[in-house]
Design a protein around this motif. Structure first.
Motif, PDB file in Angstrom:
ATOM      1  N   CYS A  76     -23.826  26.124 -19.838  1.00  0.00           N
ATOM      2  CA  CYS A  76     -22.891  25.271 -20.584  1.00  0.00           C
ATOM      3  C   CYS A  76     -22.744  25.779 -22.024  1.00  0.00           C
ATOM      4  O   CYS A  76     -21.625  25.869 -22.562  1.00  0.00           O
ATOM      5  CB  CYS A  76     -23.374  23.821 -20.583  1.00  0.00           C
ATOM      6  N   GLU A  77     -23.849  26.133 -22.650  1.00  0.00           N
ATOM      7  CA  GLU A  77     -23.817  26.653 -24.018  1.00  0.00           C
ATOM      8  C   GLU A  77     -23.051  27.967 -24.090  1.00  0.00           C
ATOM      9  O   GLU A  77     -22.262  28.198 -25.020  1.00  0.00           O
ATOM     10  CB  GLU A  77     -25.242  26.846 -24.540  1.00  0.00           C
ATOM     11  N   PHE A  78     -23.270  28.829 -23.106  1.00  0.00           N
ATOM     12  CA  PHE A  78     -22.597  30.125 -23.096  1.00  0.00           C
ATOM     13  C   PHE A  78     -21.095  29.969 -22.861  1.00  0.00           C
ATOM     14  O   PHE A  78     -20.289  30.707 -23.438  1.00  0.00           O
ATOM     15  CB  PHE A  78     -23.226  31.025 -22.035  1.00  0.00           C
ATOM     16  N   ALA A  79     -20.717  29.035 -22.002  1.00  0.00           N
ATOM     17  CA  ALA A  79     -19.298  28.779 -21.755  1.00  0.00           C
ATOM     18  C   ALA A  79     -18.601  28.365 -23.049  1.00  0.00           C
ATOM     19  O   ALA A  79     -17.496  28.844 -23.364  1.00  0.00           O
ATOM     20  CB  ALA A  79     -19.132  27.699 -20.687  1.00  0.00           C
ATOM     21  N   GLN A  80     -19.242  27.482 -23.805  1.00  0.00           N
ATOM     22  CA  GLN A  80     -18.676  27.051 -25.080  1.00  0.00           C
ATOM     23  C   GLN A  80     -18.664  28.195 -26.090  1.00  0.00           C
ATOM     24  O   GLN A  80     -17.669  28.409 -26.801  1.00  0.00           O
ATOM     25  CB  GLN A  80     -19.469  25.871 -25.626  1.00  0.00           C
ATOM     26  N   LEU A  81     -19.755  28.943 -26.152  1.00  0.00           N
ATOM     27  CA  LEU A  81     -19.860  30.044 -27.106  1.00  0.00           C
ATOM     28  C   LEU A  81     -18.759  31.072 -26.902  1.00  0.00           C
ATOM     29  O   LEU A  81     -18.166  31.571 -27.867  1.00  0.00           O
ATOM     30  CB  LEU A  81     -21.231  30.713 -26.972  1.00  0.00           C
ATOM     31  N   PHE A  82     -18.468  31.384 -25.623  1.00  0.00           N
ATOM     32  CA  PHE A  82     -17.481  32.425 -25.319  1.00  0.00           C
ATOM     33  C   PHE A  82     -16.117  31.861 -24.920  1.00  0.00           C
ATOM     34  O   PHE A  82     -15.235  32.615 -24.505  1.00  0.00           O
ATOM     35  CB  PHE A  82     -18.018  33.353 -24.233  1.00  0.00           C
ATOM     36  N   ASN A  83     -15.968  30.532 -25.029  1.00  0.00           N
ATOM     37  CA  ASN A  83     -14.674  29.888 -24.797  1.00  0.00           C
ATOM     38  C   ASN A  83     -14.099  30.258 -23.431  1.00  0.00           C
ATOM     39  O   ASN A  83     -12.963  30.705 -23.302  1.00  0.00           O
ATOM     40  CB  ASN A  83     -13.685  30.269 -25.905  1.00  0.00           C
ATOM     41  N   ILE A  84     -14.915  30.062 -22.384  1.00  0.00           N
ATOM     42  CA  ILE A  84     -14.502  30.450 -21.042  1.00  0.00           C
ATOM     43  C   ILE A  84     -15.014  29.420 -20.031  1.00  0.00           C
ATOM     44  O   ILE A  84     -16.083  28.826 -20.223  1.00  0.00           O
ATOM     45  CB  ILE A  84     -15.039  31.859 -20.696  1.00  0.00           C
ATOM     46  N   TRP A  85     -14.235  29.179 -18.986  1.00  0.00           N
ATOM     47  CA  TRP A  85     -14.677  28.322 -17.893  1.00  0.00           C
ATOM     48  C   TRP A  85     -15.617  29.124 -16.984  1.00  0.00           C
ATOM     49  O   TRP A  85     -15.456  30.341 -16.826  1.00  0.00           O
ATOM     50  CB  TRP A  85     -13.484  27.841 -17.069  1.00  0.00           C
ATOM     51  N   VAL A  86     -16.574  28.417 -16.374  1.00  0.00           N
ATOM     52  CA  VAL A  86     -17.557  29.084 -15.523  1.00  0.00           C
ATOM     53  C   VAL A  86     -17.753  28.267 -14.241  1.00  0.00           C
ATOM     54  O   VAL A  86     -17.931  27.050 -14.290  1.00  0.00           O
ATOM     55  CB  VAL A  86     -18.915  29.236 -16.233  1.00  0.00           C
ATOM     56  N   ILE A  87     -17.722  28.962 -13.105  1.00  0.00           N
ATOM     57  CA  ILE A  87     -18.086  28.370 -11.810  1.00  0.00           C
ATOM     58  C   ILE A  87     -19.324  29.114 -11.316  1.00  0.00           C
ATOM     59  O   ILE A  87     -19.301  30.344 -11.205  1.00  0.00           O
ATOM     60  CB  ILE A  87     -16.960  28.523 -10.775  1.00  0.00           C
ATOM     61  N   PHE A  88     -20.401  28.389 -11.033  1.00  0.00           N
ATOM     62  CA  PHE A  88     -21.607  29.052 -10.551  1.00  0.00           C
ATOM     63  C   PHE A  88     -22.307  28.188  -9.509  1.00  0.00           C
ATOM     64  O   PHE A  88     -22.121  26.976  -9.437  1.00  0.00           O
ATOM     65  CB  PHE A  88     -22.561  29.364 -11.708  1.00  0.00           C
ATOM     66  N   GLY A  89     -23.143  28.832  -8.692  1.00  0.00           N
ATOM     67  CA  GLY A  89     -23.833  28.143  -7.617  1.00  0.00           C
ATOM     68  C   GLY A  89     -25.306  27.925  -7.903  1.00  0.00           C
ATOM     69  O   GLY A  89     -25.963  28.756  -8.537  1.00  0.00           O
ATOM     70  N   THR A  90     -25.816  26.813  -7.428  1.00  0.00           N
ATOM     71  CA  THR A  90     -27.237  26.504  -7.536  1.00  0.00           C
ATOM     72  C   THR A  90     -27.546  25.379  -6.559  1.00  0.00           C
ATOM     73  O   THR A  90     -26.660  24.888  -5.858  1.00  0.00           O
ATOM     74  CB  THR A  90     -27.619  26.094  -8.973  1.00  0.00           C
ATOM     75  N   HIS A  91     -28.810  24.953  -6.507  1.00  0.00           N
ATOM     76  CA  HIS A  91     -29.118  23.722  -5.791  1.00  0.00           C
ATOM     77  C   HIS A  91     -29.572  22.671  -6.794  1.00  0.00           C
ATOM     78  O   HIS A  91     -30.097  23.004  -7.862  1.00  0.00           O
ATOM     79  CB  HIS A  91     -30.170  23.930  -4.694  1.00  0.00           C
ATOM     80  N   VAL A  92     -29.334  21.406  -6.454  1.00  0.00           N
ATOM     81  CA  VAL A  92     -29.782  20.308  -7.315  1.00  0.00           C
ATOM     82  C   VAL A  92     -30.271  19.149  -6.450  1.00  0.00           C
ATOM     83  O   VAL A  92     -29.708  18.870  -5.383  1.00  0.00           O
ATOM     84  CB  VAL A  92     -28.671  19.805  -8.266  1.00  0.00           C
ATOM     85  N   PHE A  93     -31.306  18.499  -6.923  1.00  0.00           N
ATOM     86  CA  PHE A  93     -31.814  17.290  -6.288  1.00  0.00           C
ATOM     87  C   PHE A  93     -31.221  16.070  -6.984  1.00  0.00           C
ATOM     88  O   PHE A  93     -30.999  16.094  -8.200  1.00  0.00           O
ATOM     89  CB  PHE A  93     -33.341  17.226  -6.401  1.00  0.00           C
ATOM     90  N   GLU A  94     -30.995  15.020  -6.215  1.00  0.00           N
ATOM     91  CA  GLU A  94     -30.591  13.739  -6.773  1.00  0.00           C
ATOM     92  C   GLU A  94     -31.556  12.671  -6.281  1.00  0.00           C
ATOM     93  O   GLU A  94     -31.845  12.604  -5.074  1.00  0.00           O
ATOM     94  CB  GLU A  94     -29.163  13.375  -6.365  1.00  0.00           C
TER      95      GLU A  94
END
Length: 270
Positions: A74-92
């Motif tokens: 999220c920080e890098f997206a803001q820093l470089f002014n670019i949208w990012v789509i990435f994959g991961t797993h998350v627990f809820e």
């Protein structure tokens, strides 16, 4: 061009080291931004690695590193002014098996949406929980959809996105990490079948499709972009890390020989 988007599609060798995966993600975000891409698209499990293939158990340390990685992206997206789509797993909550998901981060570093893989392969059922909703977001007024890997086998999903008005579909794969023998016996064939099937669905549903993949050897097929007529708008080289960057003009018209029957056929019951 008014109705356009400059897209970067990634491939790198995803491994069972979240910190190293994050380094690749940051490096390629920087490359994409320096080439004036407006959005970069990463593979399935690009941050977390793939359960049951890259690692054999979920750990609290890994979960903490994933949360730190999400924040860093999220920080890098803001820093470089670019949208990012990435994959991961998350627990809820108290779930025992996480979602296999794609995050969409905007150029302000905000999470726009998260898509949880809905149709899981048999192997996935031992490791992941299934999502229930399509993944939708808009960038520059362009309606976009999300799919993950095994979902390529279901043409109904591409048709669903057509009915939802999607113009650009981002689909992330983890079709790699084959041994030499596995690649010869299965991976090589799938590496031809999958892109061909996806390109057919692009043509059948008037979709631009971006396909990202891990490139850990052996890789089934390289990252690519295809047009709404099924033709390729570019692809990377197999087994080699890289970023494919292409300008997409959504005003460009393509031959669509099924346009007069598509809606009629899609309403048929069977």
């Amino acid at each position: 061009m008014k109705n356009n988007l400059k897209v970067a599609v990634s491939q790198f060798p995803v491994i069972a080291d979240i910190r190293k995966n994050l380094k690749f993600i940051k490096k390629q975000i920087k490359i994409a931004a320096e080439n004036e891409a407006e959005i970069i698209h990463f593979s399935e499990c690009s941050l977390s690695a793939y359960a049951g293939i890259d690692f054999a158990e979920y750990t609290s340390d890994a979960n903490q590193n994933i949360q730190k990685g999400i924040a860093a992206i999220c920080e890098f997206a803001q820093l470089f002014n670019i949208w990012v789509i990435f994959g991961t797993h998350v627990f809820e909550g108290n779930m025992k098996k996480p979602f296999n998901c794609l995050f969409v981060i905007n150029s302000q570093g905000e999470i726009v949406t998260r898509y949880d893989k809905r149709l899981l392969a048999g192997f996935d059922l031992d490791w992941y929980s299934a999502g229930i909703k399509p993944g939708l977001f808009e960038i520059k007024g362009i309606k976009c959809g999300l799919l993950i890997c095994h979902e390529w086998r279901y043409p109904e999903l591409y048709r669903q996105y057509y009915h939802l008005g999607v113009q650009m579909l981002f689909q992330s794969w983890y079709d790699g990490n084959y041994s030499e023998e596995e690649y010869r016996e299965e991976g090589k064939n799938l590496g031809e079948v999958i892109p061909g099937f996806v390109r057919g669905n692009a043509a059948n549903n008037k979709l631009w499709i971006s396909g990202s993949n891990t490139c850990k050897k052996q890789q089934g097929f390289p990252a690519f972009i295809c047009r709404p007529n099924g033709s390729l708008h570019g692809k990377l080289k197999r087994n080699i890390s890289g970023v494919l960057i292409r300008q997409i003009d959504f005003d460009q018209q393509y031959s669509d020989l099924s346009s007069h029957l598509r809606d009629k056929v899609s309403r048929m019951s069977y």
